[in-house]
Write a protein that holds these residues in place. Structure first.
Motif, mmCIF file in Angstrom:
data_model
loop_
_atom_site.group_PDB
_atom_site.id
_atom_site.type_symbol
_atom_site.label_atom_id
_atom_site.label_comp_id
_atom_site.label_asym_id
_atom_site.label_seq_id
_atom_site.Cartn_x
_atom_site.Cartn_y
_atom_site.Cartn_z
ATOM 1 N N MET A 181 0.821 -1.199 0.000
ATOM 2 C CA MET A 181 0.000 0.000 0.000
ATOM 3 C C MET A 181 0.859 1.255 0.000
ATOM 4 O O MET A 181 0.622 2.184 -0.791
ATOM 5 C CB MET A 181 -0.922 -0.002 1.217
ATOM 6 N N MET A 182 1.865 1.306 0.882
ATOM 7 C CA MET A 182 2.721 2.479 0.964
ATOM 8 C C MET A 182 3.426 2.744 -0.364
ATOM 9 O O MET A 182 3.458 3.885 -0.857
ATOM 10 C CB MET A 182 3.752 2.309 2.081
ATOM 11 N N ASN A 183 3.998 1.716 -0.943
ATOM 12 C CA ASN A 183 4.691 1.886 -2.215
ATOM 13 C C ASN A 183 3.741 2.302 -3.324
ATOM 14 O O ASN A 183 4.077 3.142 -4.167
ATOM 15 C CB ASN A 183 5.411 0.584 -2.589
ATOM 16 N N THR A 184 2.555 1.739 -3.329
ATOM 17 C CA THR A 184 1.593 2.048 -4.377
ATOM 18 C C THR A 184 1.022 3.450 -4.230
ATOM 19 O O THR A 184 0.897 4.189 -5.220
ATOM 20 C CB THR A 184 0.449 1.011 -4.365
ATOM 21 N N ILE A 240 11.992 6.285 4.464
ATOM 22 C CA ILE A 240 11.488 4.943 4.776
ATOM 23 C C ILE A 240 11.803 3.979 3.637
ATOM 24 O O ILE A 240 12.261 2.852 3.855
ATOM 25 C CB ILE A 240 9.967 4.985 5.045
ATOM 26 N N HIS A 241 11.557 4.431 2.406
ATOM 27 C CA HIS A 241 11.763 3.570 1.247
ATOM 28 C C HIS A 241 13.220 3.135 1.118
ATOM 29 O O HIS A 241 13.509 2.008 0.681
ATOM 30 C CB HIS A 241 11.308 4.294 -0.028
ATOM 31 N N LYS A 242 14.141 3.990 1.488
ATOM 32 C CA LYS A 242 15.566 3.650 1.417
ATOM 33 C C LYS A 242 15.934 2.541 2.405
ATOM 34 O O LYS A 242 16.999 1.928 2.273
ATOM 35 C CB LYS A 242 16.410 4.889 1.677
ATOM 36 N N LYS A 243 15.061 2.310 3.381
ATOM 37 C CA LYS A 243 15.309 1.264 4.373
ATOM 38 C C LYS A 243 14.507 0.003 4.060
ATOM 39 O O LYS A 243 14.176 -0.774 4.949
ATOM 40 C CB LYS A 243 14.951 1.768 5.769
ATOM 41 N N ALA A 244 14.225 -0.216 2.781
ATOM 42 C CA ALA A 244 13.417 -1.371 2.363
ATOM 43 C C ALA A 244 14.038 -2.686 2.820
ATOM 44 O O ALA A 244 13.328 -3.592 3.282
ATOM 45 C CB ALA A 244 13.236 -1.363 0.846
ATOM 46 N N ARG A 245 15.339 -2.814 2.700
ATOM 47 C CA ARG A 245 15.979 -4.080 3.089
ATOM 48 C C ARG A 245 15.841 -4.310 4.587
ATOM 49 O O ARG A 245 15.569 -5.439 5.026
ATOM 50 C CB ARG A 245 17.453 -4.068 2.675
ATOM 51 N N GLU A 246 16.001 -3.258 5.385
ATOM 52 C CA GLU A 246 15.828 -3.412 6.835
ATOM 53 C C GLU A 246 14.394 -3.816 7.159
ATOM 54 O O GLU A 246 14.162 -4.696 7.998
ATOM 55 C CB GLU A 246 16.178 -2.106 7.555
ATOM 56 N N PHE A 247 13.440 -3.193 6.492
ATOM 57 C CA PHE A 247 12.034 -3.505 6.730
ATOM 58 C C PHE A 247 11.716 -4.940 6.324
ATOM 59 O O PHE A 247 11.049 -5.680 7.053
ATOM 60 C CB PHE A 247 11.148 -2.534 5.939
ATOM 61 N N CYS A 248 12.195 -5.341 5.172
ATOM 62 C CA CYS A 248 11.813 -6.637 4.604
ATOM 63 C C CYS A 248 12.518 -7.821 5.253
ATOM 64 O O CYS A 248 12.050 -8.957 5.134
ATOM 65 C CB CYS A 248 12.065 -6.642 3.098
ATOM 66 N N ARG A 257 10.550 -2.259 -5.284
ATOM 67 C CA ARG A 257 11.176 -2.055 -6.590
ATOM 68 C C ARG A 257 10.174 -1.789 -7.710
ATOM 69 O O ARG A 257 10.544 -1.320 -8.778
ATOM 70 C CB ARG A 257 11.997 -3.298 -6.966
ATOM 71 N N MET A 258 8.917 -2.089 -7.495
ATOM 72 C CA MET A 258 7.910 -2.068 -8.569
ATOM 73 C C MET A 258 7.922 -0.791 -9.392
ATOM 74 O O MET A 258 7.833 -0.824 -10.611
ATOM 75 C CB MET A 258 6.506 -2.278 -7.994
ATOM 76 N N TYR A 259 7.992 0.338 -8.709
ATOM 77 C CA TYR A 259 7.898 1.615 -9.408
ATOM 78 C C TYR A 259 9.254 2.291 -9.553
ATOM 79 O O TYR A 259 9.330 3.470 -9.902
ATOM 80 C CB TYR A 259 6.925 2.533 -8.662
ATOM 81 N N HIS A 260 10.323 1.551 -9.288
ATOM 82 C CA HIS A 260 11.677 2.099 -9.351
ATOM 83 C C HIS A 260 12.623 1.084 -9.988
ATOM 84 O O HIS A 260 13.727 0.877 -9.505
ATOM 85 C CB HIS A 260 12.189 2.464 -7.962
ATOM 86 N N LEU A 261 12.214 0.478 -11.053
ATOM 87 C CA LEU A 261 13.019 -0.591 -11.647
ATOM 88 C C LEU A 261 14.393 -0.101 -12.079
ATOM 89 O O LEU A 261 15.365 -0.860 -12.101
ATOM 90 C CB LEU A 261 12.291 -1.170 -12.859
ATOM 91 N N GLU A 262 14.502 1.192 -12.391
ATOM 92 C CA GLU A 262 15.762 1.694 -12.924
ATOM 93 C C GLU A 262 16.780 2.035 -11.835
ATOM 94 O O GLU A 262 17.968 2.136 -12.098
ATOM 95 C CB GLU A 262 15.523 2.946 -13.783
#
Length: 443
Positions: free
Chosen positions: A227-230, A316-324, A433-438
């Protein structure tokens, strides 16, 4: 074949003419034909209306003026997302539909704060929340986004009944509730409980306590992160929004003054509390209704009625690996124990001295429905709303009291588990990664 009023009248006139009625019966015949024609026209219009209603409630047909161009199939291929079933694909299509009620509220206020309500499958609670939102001052000037963890018809119908603002529904297409016989749902070869994968020849990675994944439990964290990413990076309505966005859940009662209070808090935050990351409608202690002081409060961010802007989301998004990769199925505990501490300092949220939202749910999402020992809340919800809760009760001249060293989850907490399966962790990373593939290849 479509028949109008004139067609119906001509047909019956022709039928009547074959009987060659006598001259003195013509007035009665005309009246009879008129009554029959009107009756048939009414039936014809009723059939059309019923057809429209049935399509709006049970199908996932896209609105013709939808301008979305996201290529979700490409996302799936590049990120190796789970193979979608028919329902998952249809949900993604429905996510592209524009907001409803634009005919009633054609323009949003320029400085509006979007509200995101994330829901699961507790219709009794949702009705209470929707009723409370209908009484919020200013609700008609903003957009309400409702994020569903999968698809449940009763939940959908409740949201479709809303008429007090623009509403957009989005549905998590990779929710475990959408996949009944494959990951991220239950796969036939999945390990269960404390199974030994080698001995049982089953699939799965256990958590730190030796327990294998439970789809109903992991869906909580998956839904929040998707939800957050979308909302921030995927939806046309919000992906360029620089304002704060308010997030609430299906068991949060919202007071009438909540929206105006939030607007006041977000306006005061840069000056009164420049180090605050967010604004909250309620204390972080869910049992508190506030102190009643003549001052603002800065404290650790709560999980009831919280709002932050795109700058905070980027952190928050930059900490995706920590979150996941943190072994806890709760999104909020994950944030408190690993993401916020990684920011390098206290993560404060600004709020008023009196709550504008209340957590009323007695049944946790993980307790389930229709299973043994399921939590059943048969009690009515009675929340007192005083006069002071109907108007803005925050004053700009107030000072800020800072709560330091509050109790709660902090860095060093190992987590409650439930999030050890490598497939869940990878799916979580793929949502980021969905909206940041590049630019997320390093995640």
């Amino acid at each position: 074949m479509k028949l109008g009023f004139d067609s119906f009248y001509s047909i019956f006139s022709a039928m009547a003419s074959n009987k060659k009625p006598r001259l003195k019966d013509k007035p009665a015949l005309r009246r009879f034909l008129l009554v029959v024609s009107i009756t048939l026209l009414g039936v014809f219009l009723l059939i059309i209306h019923m057809g429209k209603d049935s399509r709006s409630k049970s199908s996932f047909e896209l609105d013709e003026d939808s301008s979305y161009k996201f290529n979700y199939s490409q996302f799936g291929e590049e990120l190796n997302l789970p193979k979608q079933n028919t329902l998952s694909i249809e949900l993604e299509k429905r996510n592209q539909m524009p907001p409803r009620n634009r005919d009633l509220y054609p323009r949003l206020a320029k400085d509006h704060t979007t509200i995101v309500l994330y829901v699961h499958n507790r219709p009794r609670y949702l009705k209470v929340v929707v009723e409370s939102l209908s009484r919020v001052v200013g609700i008609s000037e903003t957009l309400l986004i409702v994020s569903h963890d999968g698809y449940f018809e009763e939940m959908n119908e409740i949201i479709e009944s809303i008429r007090f603002c623009q509403v957009k529904q989005i549905f998590a297409p990779y929710s475990p509730h959408v996949f009944l016989d494959s990951f991220p749902g239950v796969s036939p070869k999945d390990c269960k409980d404390k199974d030994d994968a080698e001995k049982k020849h089953c699939n799965g990675t256990p958590d730190q306590y030796g327990n294998h994944r439970s789809p109903k439990i992991v869906s909580l964290k998956h839904h929040w992160w998707w939800m957050m990413n979308t909302v921030w990076d995927g939806l046309q309505e919000t992906r360029e929004d620089s304002n704060h966005i308010l997030f609430i859940e299906e068991d949060h009662f919202i007071y009438p003054n909540a929206y105006r209070n939030l607007q006041m808090l977000t306006a005061l935050k840069p000056k009164k509390c420049p180090d605050c990351y967010a604004a909250n409608l309620a204390p972080c202690d869910v049992n508190s209704r506030g102190e009643g002081w003549d001052s603002l409060v800065a404290e650790r961010m709560g999980n009831v009625g919280y709002a932050f802007n795109r700058t905070v989301w980027r952190k928050i998004h930059k900490k995706a690996r920590e979150f996941c990769f943190f072994d806890d199925y709760n999104w909020d505990i994950t944030m408190w124990a690993t993401v916020y501490p990684s920011f390098g300092g206290p993560v404060y949220s600004l709020r008023g001295p009196r709550t504008s939202a209340v957590h009323f749910g007695k049944c946790g999402l993980h307790q389930g429905q229709g299973v043994k020992n399921a939590c059943i809340d048969n009690g009515g919800v009675k929340i007192e709303v005083d006069k002071i809760d109907k108007v803005v009760n925050i004053k700009p001249e107030w000072e800020v009291r800072v709560f330091e060293n509050q109790p709660g989850y902090k860095a060093g907490f190992k987590g409650w588990g439930g999030w050890g399966d490598e497939r869940d962790r990878q799916l979580c990373l793929n949502f980021a990664r969905m909206y940041h593939l590049e630019d997320t290849a390093s995640m």
